[in-house]
Design a protein around this motif. Structure first.
Motif, short mmCIF file in Angstrom:
data_model
loop_
_atom_site.label_atom_id
_atom_site.label_comp_id
_atom_site.label_asym_id
_atom_site.label_seq_id
_atom_site.Cartn_x
_atom_site.Cartn_y
_atom_site.Cartn_z
N UNK A 1 0.99 -1.18 -0.12
CA UNK A 1 -0.15 0.01 -0.02
C UNK A 1 0.90 1.34 -0.06
N UNK A 2 0.33 2.44 -0.25
CA UNK A 2 1.18 3.51 -0.35
C UNK A 2 2.10 3.95 0.63
N UNK A 3 1.64 3.79 1.76
CA UNK A 3 2.24 4.31 2.87
C UNK A 3 2.99 3.33 3.89
N UNK A 4 3.14 1.99 3.33
CA UNK A 4 3.89 1.22 4.03
C UNK A 4 5.22 1.55 4.28
N UNK A 5 5.46 1.34 5.69
CA UNK A 5 6.89 1.94 6.15
C UNK A 5 8.01 0.87 5.75
N UNK A 6 9.18 1.53 5.55
CA UNK A 6 10.39 0.86 4.95
C UNK A 6 10.80 -0.24 6.18
N UNK A 7 10.44 0.17 7.46
CA UNK A 7 10.85 -1.01 8.53
C UNK A 7 9.76 -2.01 8.44
N UNK A 8 8.57 -1.89 7.98
CA UNK A 8 7.69 -2.90 7.71
C UNK A 8 8.13 -4.00 6.70
N UNK A 9 8.54 -3.22 5.51
CA UNK A 9 8.98 -3.91 4.26
C UNK A 9 10.03 -4.85 4.84
N UNK A 10 11.16 -3.98 5.49
CA UNK A 10 12.20 -5.08 5.88
C UNK A 10 11.90 -6.16 6.67
N UNK A 11 10.96 -5.88 7.48
CA UNK A 11 10.56 -7.05 8.30
C UNK A 11 9.90 -8.27 7.73
N UNK A 12 9.05 -7.66 6.81
CA UNK A 12 8.21 -8.66 5.83
C UNK A 12 9.47 -9.55 5.13
N UNK A 13 10.25 -8.97 4.44
CA UNK A 13 11.25 -9.70 3.87
C UNK A 13 12.12 -10.67 4.94
#
Length: 374
Positions: A348-360
């Motif tokens: 989604x447009x506002x997904x945080x960088x920290x959340x992306x890193x955590x998902x990966x």
């Protein structure tokens, strides 16, 4: 192990919060003017959406599924006709074909992009083929020049299913302007989403647009209320949805750019992973409505990610050509090999960088725990 922070699959709260004042103004205006069906907001959105898509006409309708059906009816496609669709689309694409009495013919897709190509379509064309519906899946545009050239040679219509691709481009052309007509869904979770169901038909063909508008409004003649030259139905855009979409449209390009930036970060963090991302063609400009990878042991991965508070989904678990409600069709190797491996990650447009890193990080940990290593 302590519980990890939750990462939702979709979170629209931040984008909605930023526009709350505009939404409140729309609501009060619609109520004050009792403009509940169609009206000024819907008309203004239609004009703005047509301009955005690079076409002359947009017709607001009740939802995206209706928009496909209305295009087919507007083109007089029905009983005895065949319509080619990719098998890895949402059932609505084929459902609309069945609704007009035509037969959906499911075909395979490209192994890298998972999009239908001219090479997939050509062997399925018969004397009964009336149209092909290329689906711009996950926000990625199909290779439309080859598809339209093939369709022109065969004398069949091209109907873009752009439900997931608001603002995407193939080469220099914007999605919605690349075929004879295009269908859009504005379901709330789309890149451009309403506050309920809504959709649109866009086209450069004035006669088709007029026919679609009439059919969607009980077959009424233009400007008439009780004159019905066509047998139509009720599929009109609500005024509130037109206003919400008009307010959001000004922000769509920024939101799409934010999605692209998020996708780049996902791909950087998943570089060398067992998770294989769906490829973007070098001449395509995707808007990444969905963020899809292929993984082994998909169902176990979903369970393990959920246990770690990360919401992942499947688009779509059932291939159209294997739906019990459709006539069983021949095997399609790419779709059948990829479908059990598909996994949609949060986007989604506002997904945080920290959340992306955590998902990966979590996805790679889960895959390693299941015995899959790069």
């Amino acid at each position: 192990m302590s519980a990890r922070q939750a990462v939702p699959f979709l979170d629209l709260s931040a984008t909605h919060a930023d526009l709350r004042a505009e939404f409140d103004a729309v609501w009060h205006d619609v109520v004050d003017n009792t403009a509940f069906i169609a009206g000024d907001y819907a008309a203004r959105f239609e004009a703005a959406w047509a301009e955005y898509c690079g076409v002359d006409h947009a017709v607001g309708v009740a939802n995206g599924t209706d928009s496909i059906e209305l295009i087919l009816r507007g083109m007089d496609i029905g009983h005895g006709d065949e319509v080619i669709v990719p098998s890895n689309t949402f059932i609505a694409t084929a459902e609309a074909v069945v609704a007009v009495g035509a037969t959906p013919v499911c075909v395979d897709v490209d192994a890298d992009t998972l999009l239908v190509t001219a090479a997939d379509i050509e062997p399925a064309i018969t004397g009964r083929t009336a149209a092909v519906i290329p689906v711009h899946l996950y926000g990625q545009p199909c290779q439309m020049d080859a598809i339209t050239a093939l369709a022109s040679k065969a004398g069949i219509a091209v109907i873009e299913d752009a439900a997931q691709a608001h603002g995407a481009h193939w080469r220099d052309g914007v999605v919605g302007s690349l075929g004879d007509a295009a269908s859009f869904s504005f379901y709330p979770g789309k890149n451009l989403g309403a506050f309920g169901d809504a959709g649109a038909v866009v086209t450069k063909d004035a006669a088709l647009a007029a026919r679609v508008r009439s059919i969607a409004n009980h077959g009424r003649a233009d400007g008439e209320h009780v004159v019905h030259p066509l047998m139509g139905r009720n599929s009109r855009m609500d005024g509130i949805q037109g206003g919400v979409l008009l307010a959001k449209l000004a922000h769509l390009d920024k939101w799409n750019n934010d999605r692209r930036a998020a996708h780049v970060r996902f791909m950087d963090r998943l570089s060398g992973s067992v998770a294989v991302p769906v490829s973007e063609h070098p001449e395509a400009h995707s808007v990444w409505h969905l963020n899809v990878v292929q993984v082994p042991d998909r169902d176990q991965v979903i369970e393990a990610m959920g246990a770690r508070n990360i919401d992942v989904r499947i688009h779509y678990p059932q291939m159209c050509h294997r739906h019990p409600s459709l006539e069983d069709q021949p095997e399609l190797p790419v779709v059948e090999a990829s479908t059990p491996r598909l996994l949609s990650l949060p986007m989604y447009p506002t997904i945080a960088d920290d959340d992306i890193d955590l998902v990966c990080q979590t996805l790679n940990e889960v895959l390693a725990e299941l015995g899959h290593h790069p």
